[in-house]
Design a protein around this motif. Sequence first.
Motif, PDB file in Angstrom:
ATOM      1  N   MET A 205      66.421  56.618 102.578  1.00 33.72           N
ATOM      2  CA  MET A 205      65.326  57.538 102.596  1.00 33.72           C
ATOM      3  C   MET A 205      64.048  56.771 102.911  1.00 33.72           C
ATOM      4  SD  MET A 205      64.039  60.035  99.533  1.00 33.72           S
ATOM      5  CE  MET A 205      64.709  61.610  99.972  1.00 33.72           C
ATOM      6  N   LYS A 206      63.179  57.343 103.739  1.00 37.73           N
ATOM      7  CA  LYS A 206      61.883  56.745 104.074  1.00 37.73           C
ATOM      8  C   LYS A 206      60.814  57.401 103.204  1.00 37.73           C
ATOM      9  CE  LYS A 206      62.865  55.662 108.856  1.00 37.73           C
ATOM     10  NZ  LYS A 206      62.406  55.828 110.237  1.00 37.73           N
ATOM     11  N   ILE A 207      60.123  56.568 102.424  1.00 39.91           N
ATOM     12  CA  ILE A 207      59.134  57.060 101.471  1.00 39.91           C
ATOM     13  C   ILE A 207      57.816  56.330 101.699  1.00 39.91           C
ATOM     14  CG2 ILE A 207      58.574  57.303  99.021  1.00 39.91           C
ATOM     15  CD1 ILE A 207      61.669  56.985  98.531  1.00 39.91           C
ATOM     16  N   THR A 208      56.704  57.068 101.721  1.00 38.69           N
ATOM     17  CA  THR A 208      55.382  56.469 101.829  1.00 38.69           C
ATOM     18  C   THR A 208      54.500  56.960 100.701  1.00 38.69           C
ATOM     19  OG1 THR A 208      55.491  56.198 104.222  1.00 38.69           O
ATOM     20  CG2 THR A 208      53.306  56.249 103.254  1.00 38.69           C
ATOM     21  N   TYR A 209      53.914  56.015  99.986  1.00 38.18           N
ATOM     22  CA  TYR A 209      52.897  56.308  98.970  1.00 38.18           C
ATOM     23  C   TYR A 209      51.540  56.143  99.628  1.00 38.18           C
ATOM     24  CZ  TYR A 209      56.236  55.921  95.122  1.00 38.18           C
ATOM     25  OH  TYR A 209      57.285  56.117  94.254  1.00 38.18           O
ATOM     26  N   ILE A 210      50.631  57.071  99.371  1.00 39.17           N
ATOM     27  CA  ILE A 210      49.281  56.990  99.931  1.00 39.17           C
ATOM     28  C   ILE A 210      48.294  56.825  98.782  1.00 39.17           C
ATOM     29  CG2 ILE A 210      47.557  58.107 101.374  1.00 39.17           C
ATOM     30  CD1 ILE A 210      49.901  59.761 102.559  1.00 39.17           C
ATOM     31  N   LEU A 211      47.690  55.639  98.713  1.00 39.49           N
ATOM     32  CA  LEU A 211      46.667  55.332  97.714  1.00 39.49           C
ATOM     33  C   LEU A 211      45.301  55.440  98.368  1.00 39.49           C
ATOM     34  CD1 LEU A 211      48.192  52.065  96.220  1.00 39.49           C
ATOM     35  CD2 LEU A 211      47.959  54.241  95.024  1.00 39.49           C
TER      36      LEU A 211
ATOM     37  N   ASP B  98      60.646  60.874 105.082  1.00 42.55           N
ATOM     38  CA  ASP B  98      61.355  61.894 104.315  1.00 42.55           C
ATOM     39  C   ASP B  98      60.481  62.402 103.177  1.00 42.55           C
ATOM     40  OD1 ASP B  98      63.874  61.739 105.734  1.00 42.55           O
ATOM     41  OD2 ASP B  98      64.109  59.768 104.796  1.00 42.55           O
ATOM     42  N   LEU B  99      59.617  61.528 102.667  1.00 40.21           N
ATOM     43  CA  LEU B  99      58.769  61.895 101.539  1.00 40.21           C
ATOM     44  C   LEU B  99      57.435  61.180 101.638  1.00 40.21           C
ATOM     45  CD1 LEU B  99      58.562  63.344  98.769  1.00 40.21           C
ATOM     46  CD2 LEU B  99      59.550  61.284  97.747  1.00 40.21           C
ATOM     47  N   LEU B 100      56.336  61.936 101.629  1.00 41.59           N
ATOM     48  CA  LEU B 100      54.982  61.391 101.553  1.00 41.59           C
ATOM     49  C   LEU B 100      54.437  61.734 100.179  1.00 41.59           C
ATOM     50  CD1 LEU B 100      53.395  62.403 104.979  1.00 41.59           C
ATOM     51  CD2 LEU B 100      53.819  60.094 104.167  1.00 41.59           C
ATOM     52  N   ILE B 101      53.911  60.751  99.482  1.00 39.00           N
ATOM     53  CA  ILE B 101      53.402  60.982  98.136  1.00 39.00           C
ATOM     54  C   ILE B 101      51.902  60.710  98.122  1.00 39.00           C
ATOM     55  CG2 ILE B 101      53.559  60.331  95.709  1.00 39.00           C
ATOM     56  CD1 ILE B 101      56.452  59.389  96.370  1.00 39.00           C
ATOM     57  N   ALA B 102      51.121  61.770  97.998  1.00 35.55           N
ATOM     58  CA  ALA B 102      49.670  61.647  97.835  1.00 35.55           C
ATOM     59  C   ALA B 102      49.434  61.343  96.361  1.00 35.55           C
ATOM     60  CB  ALA B 102      48.970  62.935  98.249  1.00 35.55           C
TER      61      ALA B 102
ATOM     62  N   THR C 230      42.180  62.779  96.704  1.00 39.42           N
ATOM     63  CA  THR C 230      41.525  62.310  97.939  1.00 39.42           C
ATOM     64  C   THR C 230      42.526  61.930  99.019  1.00 39.42           C
ATOM     65  OG1 THR C 230      41.394  60.067  97.063  1.00 39.42           O
ATOM     66  CG2 THR C 230      39.469  61.497  96.717  1.00 39.42           C
ATOM     67  N   THR C 231      43.789  61.773  98.664  1.00 44.14           N
ATOM     68  CA  THR C 231      44.795  61.361  99.650  1.00 44.14           C
ATOM     69  C   THR C 231      45.594  62.559 100.191  1.00 44.14           C
ATOM     70  OG1 THR C 231      46.440  60.877  97.944  1.00 44.14           O
ATOM     71  CG2 THR C 231      45.023  59.066  98.651  1.00 44.14           C
ATOM     72  N   ILE C 232      45.353  63.727  99.672  1.00 44.86           N
ATOM     73  CA  ILE C 232      46.077  64.919 100.140  1.00 44.86           C
ATOM     74  C   ILE C 232      45.849  65.195 101.625  1.00 44.86           C
ATOM     75  CG2 ILE C 232      46.279  67.434  99.901  1.00 44.86           C
ATOM     76  CD1 ILE C 232      45.879  67.009  96.876  1.00 44.86           C
ATOM     77  N   PRO C 233      44.613  65.125 102.140  1.00 43.99           N
ATOM     78  CA  PRO C 233      44.430  65.366 103.588  1.00 43.99           C
ATOM     79  C   PRO C 233      45.186  64.362 104.457  1.00 43.99           C
ATOM     80  CG  PRO C 233      42.327  65.482 102.452  1.00 43.99           C
ATOM     81  CD  PRO C 233      43.328  64.960 101.463  1.00 43.99           C
ATOM     82  N   VAL C 234      45.331  63.135 104.011  1.00 44.23           N
ATOM     83  CA  VAL C 234      46.072  62.137 104.777  1.00 44.23           C
ATOM     84  C   VAL C 234      47.547  62.496 104.818  1.00 44.23           C
ATOM     85  CG1 VAL C 234      46.705  59.698 104.931  1.00 44.23           C
ATOM     86  CG2 VAL C 234      44.411  60.340 104.154  1.00 44.23           C
ATOM     87  N   ALA C 235      48.075  62.936 103.676  1.00 47.89           N
ATOM     88  CA  ALA C 235      49.488  63.316 103.615  1.00 47.89           C
ATOM     89  C   ALA C 235      49.742  64.525 104.497  1.00 47.89           C
ATOM     90  CB  ALA C 235      49.895  63.609 102.171  1.00 47.89           C
TER      91      ALA C 235
END
Length: 77
Positions: free
Chosen positions: A1-7, A64-68, A72-77
């Motif tokens: 699974m491809k997962i990205t956390y956005i800080l 597969d999953l973007l985690i805002a 403030t990171t919701i628009p990026v996701a």
Amino acid sequence: MKITYILDRPDLGGGVKVVFQHAELLRQLGHEVCVMARGEKPRWAHFRGRYRNTLRDHSYSPQDLLIATYWTTIPVA
């Protein structure tokens, strides 16, 4: 699974530290994990996955999953 956390920023704090810990645990389980943030990866972060020092470059492959991690990171996701 491809997962990205956005800080928003990778400054030391309880929530940010947990993101790096969780990302590393998922990476150890075999997932492809990336952390994106505005700023360099902190030296204290023991995350060996992919780190991107940007919130603007959206040229990464589909996830597969973007985690805002903050509102403030919701628009990026």
